[in-house]
Write a protein that holds these residues in place. Structure first.
Motif, PDB file in Angstrom:
ATOM      1  N   SER A   7     -45.311  12.684  98.440  1.00  0.00           N
ATOM      2  CA  SER A   7     -43.708  12.852  99.514  1.00  0.00           C
ATOM      3  C   SER A   7     -42.954  13.945  99.434  1.00  0.00           C
ATOM      4  CB  SER A   7     -43.262  11.672  99.591  1.00  0.00           C
ATOM      5  OG  SER A   7     -42.785  10.889  98.148  1.00  0.00           O
ATOM      6  N   ARG A   8     -43.280  14.778  98.070  1.00  0.00           N
ATOM      7  CA  ARG A   8     -42.840  15.901  96.817  1.00  0.00           C
ATOM      8  C   ARG A   8     -43.080  17.326  97.558  1.00  0.00           C
ATOM      9  NH1 ARG A   8     -43.143  15.690  91.052  1.00  0.00           N
ATOM     10  NH2 ARG A   8     -45.059  14.674  91.574  1.00  0.00           N
ATOM     11  N   GLU A  14     -44.925  18.146 112.622  1.00  0.00           N
ATOM     12  CA  GLU A  14     -45.773  17.615 112.921  1.00  0.00           C
ATOM     13  C   GLU A  14     -47.283  17.826 111.602  1.00  0.00           C
ATOM     14  OE1 GLU A  14     -49.125  16.444 116.204  1.00  0.00           O
ATOM     15  OE2 GLU A  14     -47.216  17.494 116.723  1.00  0.00           O
ATOM     16  N   ASP A  15     -47.934  19.463 111.803  1.00  0.00           N
ATOM     17  CA  ASP A  15     -49.025  19.224 110.809  1.00  0.00           C
ATOM     18  C   ASP A  15     -48.233  18.792 109.106  1.00  0.00           C
ATOM     19  OD1 ASP A  15     -49.978  20.389 112.873  1.00  0.00           O
ATOM     20  OD2 ASP A  15     -50.237  22.503 111.908  1.00  0.00           O
ATOM     21  N   VAL A  16     -46.989  18.718 108.328  1.00  0.00           N
ATOM     22  CA  VAL A  16     -46.444  18.412 107.460  1.00  0.00           C
ATOM     23  C   VAL A  16     -46.261  16.840 107.283  1.00  0.00           C
ATOM     24  CG1 VAL A  16     -44.639  18.472 105.737  1.00  0.00           C
ATOM     25  CG2 VAL A  16     -45.740  20.637 106.890  1.00  0.00           C
ATOM     26  N   ALA A  17     -45.867  15.800 108.182  1.00  0.00           N
ATOM     27  CA  ALA A  17     -45.745  14.890 108.590  1.00  0.00           C
ATOM     28  C   ALA A  17     -46.753  14.418 108.567  1.00  0.00           C
ATOM     29  CB  ALA A  17     -45.382  14.204 109.097  1.00  0.00           C
ATOM     30  N   GLU A  49     -39.176   9.832 110.951  1.00  0.00           N
ATOM     31  CA  GLU A  49     -39.481   8.577 109.427  1.00  0.00           C
ATOM     32  C   GLU A  49     -40.309   9.003 108.364  1.00  0.00           C
ATOM     33  OE1 GLU A  49     -41.843   4.204 108.538  1.00  0.00           O
ATOM     34  OE2 GLU A  49     -40.376   4.488 110.766  1.00  0.00           O
ATOM     35  N   VAL A  50     -41.521   9.481 107.991  1.00  0.00           N
ATOM     36  CA  VAL A  50     -41.926  10.081 107.346  1.00  0.00           C
ATOM     37  C   VAL A  50     -41.265  11.200 106.129  1.00  0.00           C
ATOM     38  CG1 VAL A  50     -44.485  11.291 106.625  1.00  0.00           C
ATOM     39  CG2 VAL A  50     -44.347   9.430 108.570  1.00  0.00           C
ATOM     40  N   LEU A  51     -41.440  12.583 107.545  1.00  0.00           N
ATOM     41  CA  LEU A  51     -41.121  13.861 107.154  1.00  0.00           C
ATOM     42  C   LEU A  51     -38.783  13.090 106.264  1.00  0.00           C
ATOM     43  CD1 LEU A  51     -40.979  15.712 109.480  1.00  0.00           C
ATOM     44  CD2 LEU A  51     -42.096  15.625 107.005  1.00  0.00           C
ATOM     45  N   SER A  52     -37.929  11.921 106.525  1.00  0.00           N
ATOM     46  CA  SER A  52     -37.087  11.687 106.042  1.00  0.00           C
ATOM     47  C   SER A  52     -37.218  11.762 104.554  1.00  0.00           C
ATOM     48  CB  SER A  52     -36.067  11.175 106.662  1.00  0.00           C
ATOM     49  OG  SER A  52     -36.884   9.932 107.541  1.00  0.00           O
TER      50      SER A  52
END
Length: 121
Positions: free
Chosen positions: A45-46, A33-36, A74-77
């Protein structure tokens, strides 16, 4: 311990650093969640994840479940992940294989320079 997330000005890469404490299921959920949120707020996005200080890596079931959750987000993928380890053994290879099989752009490294080069493409 919570992860440390930074967005250095010198590159367009989000950096995530783990400390030397073992991580469990609930911590990985919080970290995802924190990374997203950081990806969304910085528009980067890298992602370089430095897990080289971890004393051990979670079990294979937890790794598989983690990758399922990343792929479903969606964000992480949409992100590209280079994960830095002290060494790459079976759990780290499993992270890469199960992530790649779910469409996650992920690669494991033992060299930060190599990880940064891979993220630049």
């Amino acid at each position: 311990m919570a992860i440390r997330i930074s967005a250095p000005a010198e590159n367009n890469i989000l950096e995530v650093v783990y400390g030397a404490e073992a991580i469990g299921d609930w911590e990985w959920a919080r970290d995802r969640e924190d990374v997203a949120n950081a990806i969304s707020s910085t528009n980067r996005s890298r992602v370089l994840i430095d897990a080289s200080a971890l004393p051990s890596f979670p079990g294979l079931v937890l790794i598989q479940e983690h990758n399922e959750q990343v792929a479903a987000n969606e964000v992480l993928s949409a992100a590209k992940f280079a994960v830095l380890f002290a060494c790459v053994g079976e759990p780290e290879q499993f992270l890469h294989i199960t992530g790649s099989n779910r469409g996650i752009r992920i690669q494991c490294f033992t060299s930060k320079d190599d990880a940064l080069v891979w993220l630049s493409f």
